[in-house]
Design a protein around this motif. Structure first.
Motif, PDB file in Angstrom:
ATOM      1  N   THR A  60       0.871  -1.169   0.000  1.00  0.00           N
ATOM      2  CA  THR A  60       0.000   0.000   0.000  1.00  0.00           C
ATOM      3  C   THR A  60       0.911   1.223   0.000  1.00  0.00           C
ATOM      4  O   THR A  60       1.467   1.582   1.038  1.00  0.00           O
ATOM      5  N   GLY A  61       1.100   1.808  -1.173  1.00  0.00           N
ATOM      6  CA  GLY A  61       2.005   2.939  -1.329  1.00  0.00           C
ATOM      7  C   GLY A  61       2.582   2.939  -2.729  1.00  0.00           C
ATOM      8  O   GLY A  61       2.327   2.033  -3.525  1.00  0.00           O
ATOM      9  N   ALA A  62       3.381   3.941  -3.023  1.00  0.00           N
ATOM     10  CA  ALA A  62       3.990   4.066  -4.348  1.00  0.00           C
ATOM     11  C   ALA A  62       5.163   3.104  -4.479  1.00  0.00           C
ATOM     12  O   ALA A  62       5.911   2.880  -3.531  1.00  0.00           O
ATOM     13  N   VAL A  63       5.309   2.539  -5.687  1.00  0.00           N
ATOM     14  CA  VAL A  63       6.412   1.625  -5.984  1.00  0.00           C
ATOM     15  C   VAL A  63       7.241   2.232  -7.108  1.00  0.00           C
ATOM     16  O   VAL A  63       6.693   2.663  -8.121  1.00  0.00           O
ATOM     17  N   ARG A  64       8.569   2.246  -6.916  1.00  0.00           N
ATOM     18  CA  ARG A  64       9.479   2.761  -7.938  1.00  0.00           C
ATOM     19  C   ARG A  64      10.671   1.807  -8.025  1.00  0.00           C
ATOM     20  O   ARG A  64      11.311   1.534  -7.004  1.00  0.00           O
ATOM     21  N   ALA A  65      10.954   1.291  -9.251  1.00  0.00           N
ATOM     22  CA  ALA A  65      12.059   0.349  -9.441  1.00  0.00           C
ATOM     23  C   ALA A  65      12.519   0.372 -10.893  1.00  0.00           C
ATOM     24  O   ALA A  65      11.800   0.842 -11.770  1.00  0.00           O
ATOM     25  N   GLN A  66      13.698  -0.166 -11.121  1.00  0.00           N
ATOM     26  CA  GLN A  66      14.179  -0.300 -12.494  1.00  0.00           C
ATOM     27  C   GLN A  66      13.470  -1.451 -13.190  1.00  0.00           C
ATOM     28  O   GLN A  66      13.138  -1.364 -14.361  1.00  0.00           O
ATOM     29  N   SER A  67      13.248  -2.554 -12.462  1.00  0.00           N
ATOM     30  CA  SER A  67      12.491  -3.673 -13.009  1.00  0.00           C
ATOM     31  C   SER A  67      11.626  -4.259 -11.910  1.00  0.00           C
ATOM     32  O   SER A  67      11.965  -4.174 -10.729  1.00  0.00           O
ATOM     33  N   ALA A  68      10.494  -4.841 -12.308  1.00  0.00           N
ATOM     34  CA  ALA A  68       9.597  -5.434 -11.319  1.00  0.00           C
ATOM     35  C   ALA A  68       8.767  -6.530 -11.948  1.00  0.00           C
ATOM     36  O   ALA A  68       8.364  -6.441 -13.106  1.00  0.00           O
ATOM     37  N   ARG A  69       8.525  -7.562 -11.153  1.00  0.00           N
ATOM     38  CA  ARG A  69       7.595  -8.641 -11.490  1.00  0.00           C
ATOM     39  C   ARG A  69       6.556  -8.625 -10.380  1.00  0.00           C
ATOM     40  O   ARG A  69       6.838  -8.986  -9.248  1.00  0.00           O
ATOM     41  N   ILE A  70       5.342  -8.162 -10.719  1.00  0.00           N
ATOM     42  CA  ILE A  70       4.270  -7.965  -9.739  1.00  0.00           C
ATOM     43  C   ILE A  70       3.303  -9.140  -9.811  1.00  0.00           C
ATOM     44  O   ILE A  70       2.745  -9.426 -10.867  1.00  0.00           O
ATOM     45  N   GLY A  71       3.098  -9.790  -8.667  1.00  0.00           N
ATOM     46  CA  GLY A  71       2.161 -10.904  -8.612  1.00  0.00           C
ATOM     47  C   GLY A  71       1.095 -10.719  -7.553  1.00  0.00           C
ATOM     48  O   GLY A  71       0.099 -11.425  -7.541  1.00  0.00           O
ATOM     49  N   ASP A  81      10.798   0.806 -15.052  1.00  0.00           N
ATOM     50  CA  ASP A  81      11.290   0.772 -16.427  1.00  0.00           C
ATOM     51  C   ASP A  81      10.818  -0.494 -17.147  1.00  0.00           C
ATOM     52  O   ASP A  81      10.197  -0.419 -18.196  1.00  0.00           O
ATOM     53  N   ALA A  82      11.119  -1.671 -16.605  1.00  0.00           N
ATOM     54  CA  ALA A  82      10.741  -2.957 -17.208  1.00  0.00           C
ATOM     55  C   ALA A  82       9.789  -3.663 -16.256  1.00  0.00           C
ATOM     56  O   ALA A  82      10.192  -4.153 -15.204  1.00  0.00           O
ATOM     57  N   LEU A  83       8.508  -3.715 -16.629  1.00  0.00           N
ATOM     58  CA  LEU A  83       7.459  -4.203 -15.738  1.00  0.00           C
ATOM     59  C   LEU A  83       6.783  -5.443 -16.299  1.00  0.00           C
ATOM     60  O   LEU A  83       6.401  -5.474 -17.465  1.00  0.00           O
ATOM     61  N   THR A  84       6.629  -6.455 -15.443  1.00  0.00           N
ATOM     62  CA  THR A  84       5.833  -7.639 -15.764  1.00  0.00           C
ATOM     63  C   THR A  84       4.730  -7.742 -14.718  1.00  0.00           C
ATOM     64  O   THR A  84       5.012  -7.756 -13.515  1.00  0.00           O
ATOM     65  N   ILE A  85       3.491  -7.782 -15.190  1.00  0.00           N
ATOM     66  CA  ILE A  85       2.335  -7.915 -14.309  1.00  0.00           C
ATOM     67  C   ILE A  85       1.788  -9.319 -14.500  1.00  0.00           C
ATOM     68  O   ILE A  85       1.279  -9.658 -15.570  1.00  0.00           O
ATOM     69  N   GLU A  86       1.923 -10.149 -13.469  1.00  0.00           N
ATOM     70  CA  GLU A  86       1.505 -11.545 -13.548  1.00  0.00           C
ATOM     71  C   GLU A  86      -0.009 -11.677 -13.445  1.00  0.00           C
ATOM     72  O   GLU A  86      -0.701 -10.761 -13.002  1.00  0.00           O
ATOM     73  N   ALA A  87      -0.510 -12.835 -13.825  1.00  0.00           N
ATOM     74  CA  ALA A  87      -1.946 -13.099 -13.839  1.00  0.00           C
ATOM     75  C   ALA A  87      -2.591 -12.909 -12.465  1.00  0.00           C
ATOM     76  O   ALA A  87      -3.746 -12.501 -12.366  1.00  0.00           O
ATOM     77  N   SER A  88      -1.850 -13.166 -11.395  1.00  0.00           N
ATOM     78  CA  SER A  88      -2.390 -13.055 -10.036  1.00  0.00           C
ATOM     79  C   SER A  88      -2.386 -11.625  -9.494  1.00  0.00           C
ATOM     80  O   SER A  88      -2.923 -11.370  -8.420  1.00  0.00           O
TER      81      SER A  88
END
Length: 133
Positions: A60-71, A81-88
């Motif tokens: 709960t809050g702002a997220v800042r990163a060079q790359s992220a895999r969010i599940g 910069d490089a974002l992957t948003i998983e199905a979950s």
């Protein structure tokens, strides 16, 4: 038997990572030069080099990163910069990205805007590519 480790070296900091387990709740902002693996709950803004967020975690809050895999669940803005948003994944907030991959089943409730290499505020359309292309 026990060697002295140079934990303060630039190489140690560059290659390090931190894990917040499923039983960990952090209230407050997190800023890390290393990579983060989040299994627990974060109530605050998060800044790191690379983020892996598992399905049962919540930020709960702002997220800042060079790359992220969010599940997991994020309630707040995401700038990566490089974002992957998983199905979950469940994201409620605006997303700014240079490249994005969104898996089928993911939920995003917010505005998507592309970060141009020259101007961090430029926006552009999201193009979904099918297997037929």
């Amino acid at each position: 038997m026990f060697g002295k480790k140079d934990v303060g070296s630039a190489a140690a900091k560059r290659n390090g990572f931190s894990v917040l387990g499923p039983d960990v709740t952090v209230t407050g902002d997190i800023e890390a030069d290393s990579d983060l693996h989040i299994d627990g709950i974060v109530a605050g803004d998060l800044v790191c080099a690379s983020l892996i967020q598992t399905a049962d975690s919540r930020i709960t809050g702002a997220v800042r990163a060079q790359s992220a895999r969010i599940g997991g669940t994020i309630e707040g803005s995401v700038t990566v910069d490089a974002l992957t948003i998983e199905a979950s994944a469940r994201i409620s907030g605006d997303i700014a990205y240079k490249t994005v991959t969104i898996e089928g089943g993911a939920t995003v409730d917010g505005r998507l805007s592309r970060i141009d290499g020259n101007d961090d505020t430029a926006s552009g359309p999201v193009r979904l590519i099918t297997a037929a292309e």
